[in-house]
Design an enzyme around this catalytic site. Sequence first.
Site, PDB file in Angstrom:
ATOM      1  N   SER A  12       0.821  -1.219   0.000  1.00 59.24           N
ATOM      2  CA  SER A  12       0.000   0.000   0.000  1.00 59.24           C
ATOM      3  C   SER A  12       0.853   1.267   0.000  1.00 59.24           C
ATOM      4  CB  SER A  12      -0.972   0.005   1.185  1.00 59.24           C
ATOM      5  OG  SER A  12      -0.272  -0.078   2.408  1.00 59.24           O
ATOM      6  N   MET A  89       8.940  -8.196   4.266  1.00 60.60           N
ATOM      7  CA  MET A  89       9.074  -8.971   5.490  1.00 60.60           C
ATOM      8  C   MET A  89      10.339  -9.827   5.554  1.00 60.60           C
ATOM      9  SD  MET A  89       6.443  -7.814   6.903  1.00 60.60           S
ATOM     10  CE  MET A  89       6.445  -8.796   8.373  1.00 60.60           C
ATOM     11  N   ASN A 106      12.218   2.809   5.138  1.00 64.11           N
ATOM     12  CA  ASN A 106      11.155   1.917   5.602  1.00 64.11           C
ATOM     13  C   ASN A 106      10.214   2.727   6.480  1.00 64.11           C
ATOM     14  OD1 ASN A 106       9.888  -0.686   6.129  1.00 64.11           O
ATOM     15  ND2 ASN A 106      10.715  -0.515   8.182  1.00 64.11           N
ATOM     16  N   HIS A 108       7.683   2.193   9.719  1.00 66.83           N
ATOM     17  CA  HIS A 108       7.383   1.246  10.802  1.00 66.83           C
ATOM     18  C   HIS A 108       6.199   1.799  11.592  1.00 66.83           C
ATOM     19  CE1 HIS A 108       8.268  -1.889  13.739  1.00 66.83           C
ATOM     20  NE2 HIS A 108       7.986  -0.990  14.662  1.00 66.83           N
ATOM     21  N   THR A 145      19.264   0.043   7.923  1.00 66.74           N
ATOM     22  CA  THR A 145      20.633  -0.395   8.147  1.00 66.74           C
ATOM     23  C   THR A 145      20.591  -1.897   8.446  1.00 66.74           C
ATOM     24  OG1 THR A 145      20.487   0.133  10.506  1.00 66.74           O
ATOM     25  CG2 THR A 145      21.330   1.874   9.049  1.00 66.74           C
ATOM     26  N   ASP A 149      15.105  -2.180  12.347  1.00 70.73           N
ATOM     27  CA  ASP A 149      14.467  -0.960  12.860  1.00 70.73           C
ATOM     28  C   ASP A 149      15.430  -0.069  13.633  1.00 70.73           C
ATOM     29  OD1 ASP A 149      12.000  -1.769  11.781  1.00 70.73           O
ATOM     30  OD2 ASP A 149      11.444  -2.834  13.604  1.00 70.73           O
ATOM     31  N   GLU A 178       0.678   6.910   7.355  1.00 72.08           N
ATOM     32  CA  GLU A 178       1.953   6.414   6.823  1.00 72.08           C
ATOM     33  C   GLU A 178       2.296   6.951   5.435  1.00 72.08           C
ATOM     34  OE1 GLU A 178       2.135   2.228   9.343  1.00 72.08           O
ATOM     35  OE2 GLU A 178       1.654   2.156   7.210  1.00 72.08           O
TER      36      GLU A 178
END
Length: 190
Positions: A12, A89, A106, A108, A145, A149, A178
């Site tokens: 998404s 994932m 990313n 989170h 990295t 996270d 997000e």
Amino acid sequence: MNLAFLASHGGSAARFLIETCRDGRLNATPVALASNNSRSPALAWAREAGLRTAHLSGAKYADEDALDAAIASFLRDSGADTLVLSGYMKALGPRVLSAYAGRLVNVHPSLLPRHGGRGMYGDRVHEAVLASGDTESGATVHLVTAGIDEGPVLAQVRVPVLPGDTLDALKARVQATEGELLLRALRELA
């Protein structure tokens, strides 16, 4: 920016960013999407959107090193200079991490470093927030990295945890933030 995406399921965030590129809100070109899941809806809609696509998973390669090389090669051949994880994932290998260092982002679903790290993804994050009694949650966009996270935070948005919140209610409020958070972070990164 030439954007590539890695997605495991629906993608998404990738879909949202592709729309922002096409309507002029983000000065970037979406070029590719790869998934570790051959049945990922993201592969289907990315193909329809004209992106270069690939199914790249451990099932197709002898080991993690070969998979890392395949992902790096796919991304390089696509012309991507920035990589966005959109619900991807799997841990990334050293070739991909090195090739996109400082240009790999990313999102989170918590206020990192709180509720991050190994095993903290999707509903598990929201369950942990609710179980902890936190009064706020949110979303974090960070550079990726080698540590899960652990990369530098680029942007965060706070979302209140309301009395009587359910997992689905909190998740919906966090997810609603997000896309715009990613957009803001990518504009600053550019």
